[in-house]
Design a protein around this motif. Structure first.
Motif, PDB file in Angstrom:
ATOM      1  N   ARG A 118       4.883  -6.229  15.312  1.00 47.57           N
ATOM      2  CA  ARG A 118       4.258  -5.185  16.145  1.00 47.57           C
ATOM      3  C   ARG A 118       4.352  -3.820  15.477  1.00 47.57           C
ATOM      4  O   ARG A 118       3.391  -3.042  15.493  1.00 47.57           O
ATOM      5  CB  ARG A 118       4.879  -5.152  17.534  1.00 47.57           C
ATOM      6  CG  ARG A 118       4.426  -6.291  18.423  1.00 47.57           C
ATOM      7  CD  ARG A 118       4.727  -6.057  19.893  1.00 47.57           C
ATOM      8  NE  ARG A 118       6.112  -5.728  20.166  1.00 47.57           N
ATOM      9  CZ  ARG A 118       7.095  -6.606  20.362  1.00 47.57           C
ATOM     10  NH1 ARG A 118       6.829  -7.893  20.303  1.00 47.57           N
ATOM     11  NH2 ARG A 118       8.316  -6.207  20.627  1.00 47.57           N
ATOM     12  N   VAL A 119       5.493  -3.519  14.862  1.00 51.55           N
ATOM     13  CA  VAL A 119       5.660  -2.229  14.177  1.00 51.55           C
ATOM     14  C   VAL A 119       4.682  -2.135  13.002  1.00 51.55           C
ATOM     15  O   VAL A 119       4.002  -1.122  12.815  1.00 51.55           O
ATOM     16  CB  VAL A 119       7.118  -2.042  13.702  1.00 51.55           C
ATOM     17  CG1 VAL A 119       7.234  -0.870  12.749  1.00 51.55           C
ATOM     18  CG2 VAL A 119       8.042  -1.856  14.904  1.00 51.55           C
ATOM     19  N   ILE A 120       4.603  -3.185  12.211  1.00 54.80           N
ATOM     20  CA  ILE A 120       3.698  -3.192  11.061  1.00 54.80           C
ATOM     21  C   ILE A 120       2.258  -3.036  11.522  1.00 54.80           C
ATOM     22  O   ILE A 120       1.495  -2.245  10.955  1.00 54.80           O
ATOM     23  CB  ILE A 120       3.885  -4.482  10.235  1.00 54.80           C
ATOM     24  CG1 ILE A 120       5.267  -4.483   9.578  1.00 54.80           C
ATOM     25  CG2 ILE A 120       2.782  -4.628   9.191  1.00 54.80           C
ATOM     26  CD1 ILE A 120       5.697  -5.841   9.043  1.00 54.80           C
ATOM     27  N   ASP A 121       1.874  -3.781  12.565  1.00 57.19           N
ATOM     28  CA  ASP A 121       0.507  -3.653  13.097  1.00 57.19           C
ATOM     29  C   ASP A 121       0.226  -2.227  13.552  1.00 57.19           C
ATOM     30  O   ASP A 121      -0.862  -1.695  13.316  1.00 57.19           O
ATOM     31  CB  ASP A 121       0.288  -4.608  14.270  1.00 57.19           C
ATOM     32  CG  ASP A 121       0.090  -6.046  13.842  1.00 57.19           C
ATOM     33  OD1 ASP A 121      -0.244  -6.279  12.657  1.00 57.19           O
ATOM     34  OD2 ASP A 121       0.265  -6.936  14.700  1.00 57.19           O
ATOM     35  N   ASP A 122       1.197  -1.595  14.197  1.00 58.11           N
ATOM     36  CA  ASP A 122       1.017  -0.228  14.682  1.00 58.11           C
ATOM     37  C   ASP A 122       0.843   0.748  13.523  1.00 58.11           C
ATOM     38  O   ASP A 122      -0.028   1.618  13.553  1.00 58.11           O
ATOM     39  CB  ASP A 122       2.214   0.169  15.551  1.00 58.11           C
ATOM     40  CG  ASP A 122       1.991   1.491  16.257  1.00 58.11           C
ATOM     41  OD1 ASP A 122       0.881   1.718  16.778  1.00 58.11           O
ATOM     42  OD2 ASP A 122       2.937   2.302  16.287  1.00 58.11           O
ATOM     43  N   VAL A 123       1.659   0.609  12.492  1.00 52.45           N
ATOM     44  CA  VAL A 123       1.555   1.498  11.327  1.00 52.45           C
ATOM     45  C   VAL A 123       0.213   1.297  10.627  1.00 52.45           C
ATOM     46  O   VAL A 123      -0.460   2.266  10.252  1.00 52.45           O
ATOM     47  CB  VAL A 123       2.733   1.266  10.349  1.00 52.45           C
ATOM     48  CG1 VAL A 123       2.505   1.985   9.029  1.00 52.45           C
ATOM     49  CG2 VAL A 123       4.036   1.712  10.990  1.00 52.45           C
ATOM     50  N   LEU A 124      -0.198   0.047  10.453  1.00 54.27           N
ATOM     51  CA  LEU A 124      -1.487  -0.213   9.805  1.00 54.27           C
ATOM     52  C   LEU A 124      -2.644   0.351  10.628  1.00 54.27           C
ATOM     53  O   LEU A 124      -3.579   0.938  10.073  1.00 54.27           O
ATOM     54  CB  LEU A 124      -1.674  -1.713   9.566  1.00 54.27           C
ATOM     55  CG  LEU A 124      -0.739  -2.327   8.532  1.00 54.27           C
ATOM     56  CD1 LEU A 124      -0.934  -3.846   8.476  1.00 54.27           C
ATOM     57  CD2 LEU A 124      -0.944  -1.710   7.168  1.00 54.27           C
ATOM     58  N   ALA A 125      -2.583   0.202  11.933  1.00 53.58           N
ATOM     59  CA  ALA A 125      -3.641   0.754  12.795  1.00 53.58           C
ATOM     60  C   ALA A 125      -3.691   2.273  12.666  1.00 53.58           C
ATOM     61  O   ALA A 125      -4.766   2.872  12.635  1.00 53.58           O
ATOM     62  CB  ALA A 125      -3.408   0.347  14.244  1.00 53.58           C
ATOM     63  N   PRO A 149      -5.520  -8.362  10.748  1.00 49.70           N
ATOM     64  CA  PRO A 149      -4.994  -9.603  10.192  1.00 49.70           C
ATOM     65  C   PRO A 149      -3.489  -9.678  10.417  1.00 49.70           C
ATOM     66  O   PRO A 149      -2.819  -8.669  10.614  1.00 49.70           O
ATOM     67  CB  PRO A 149      -5.329  -9.491   8.705  1.00 49.70           C
ATOM     68  CG  PRO A 149      -5.475  -8.032   8.444  1.00 49.70           C
ATOM     69  CD  PRO A 149      -5.963  -7.432   9.734  1.00 49.70           C
ATOM     70  N   VAL A 150      -2.967 -10.886  10.397  1.00 51.09           N
ATOM     71  CA  VAL A 150      -1.536 -11.074  10.542  1.00 51.09           C
ATOM     72  C   VAL A 150      -0.848 -10.456   9.329  1.00 51.09           C
ATOM     73  O   VAL A 150      -1.266 -10.699   8.193  1.00 51.09           O
ATOM     74  CB  VAL A 150      -1.202 -12.579  10.642  1.00 51.09           C
ATOM     75  CG1 VAL A 150       0.294 -12.804  10.686  1.00 51.09           C
ATOM     76  CG2 VAL A 150      -1.892 -13.187  11.852  1.00 51.09           C
ATOM     77  N   PRO A 151       0.176  -9.629   9.554  1.00 47.14           N
ATOM     78  CA  PRO A 151       0.869  -9.023   8.409  1.00 47.14           C
ATOM     79  C   PRO A 151       1.464 -10.087   7.500  1.00 47.14           C
ATOM     80  O   PRO A 151       1.832 -11.177   7.938  1.00 47.14           O
ATOM     81  CB  PRO A 151       1.970  -8.186   9.050  1.00 47.14           C
ATOM     82  CG  PRO A 151       1.549  -7.978  10.449  1.00 47.14           C
ATOM     83  CD  PRO A 151       0.721  -9.172  10.816  1.00 47.14           C
ATOM     84  N   ASP A 152       1.599  -9.738   6.250  1.00 50.05           N
ATOM     85  CA  ASP A 152       2.200 -10.599   5.250  1.00 50.05           C
ATOM     86  C   ASP A 152       3.591 -11.040   5.711  1.00 50.05           C
ATOM     87  O   ASP A 152       4.408 -10.212   6.112  1.00 50.05           O
ATOM     88  CB  ASP A 152       2.274  -9.803   3.940  1.00 50.05           C
ATOM     89  CG  ASP A 152       2.887 -10.589   2.820  1.00 50.05           C
ATOM     90  OD1 ASP A 152       4.133 -10.620   2.746  1.00 50.05           O
ATOM     91  OD2 ASP A 152       2.123 -11.154   2.022  1.00 50.05           O
TER      92      ASP A 152
END
Length: 90
Positions: free
Chosen positions: A27-34, A4-7
């Motif tokens: 992109r950083v947030i998506d990478d950390v969440l993944a 999902p799109v980060p907050d």
């Protein structure tokens, strides 16, 4: 898996505190969440392949992976309402 799109507030916060653009912060947030969504099974397979690539043998690899697992947080498995009730009520 499509994440999902980060907050938006989180993206703004990361961008403001790091100097990243909103796109870079996303992109950083998506990478950390993944990273934190990786299952134990996927982690073990990935790390086994990595260690094999560098010439380690299975007895050493499994000892290394066991130590790595102790240091790592993993995503919780999906639980049904029944499984959740069993956790609470036994």
């Amino acid at each position: 898996m499509i994440s999902p799109v980060p907050d938006a507030e989180l993206v703004d916060r990361v961008a403001a505190t790091t100097g990243l653009s909103p796109a870079e912060a996303t992109r950083v947030i998506d990478d950390v969440l993944a990273w934190h969504r990786e299952t134990v099974e996927d982690f073990v397979r990935r790390r086994h392949a990595h260690h094999q690539t560098y010439g380690k043998r299975n007895d050493e690899i499994f000892t290394l992976i066991a130590a790595e697992l102790a240091e790592r947080a993993f995503a919780a498995p999906e639980l049904s309402p029944r499984q959740l009730r069993r956790i609470v009520y036994g």
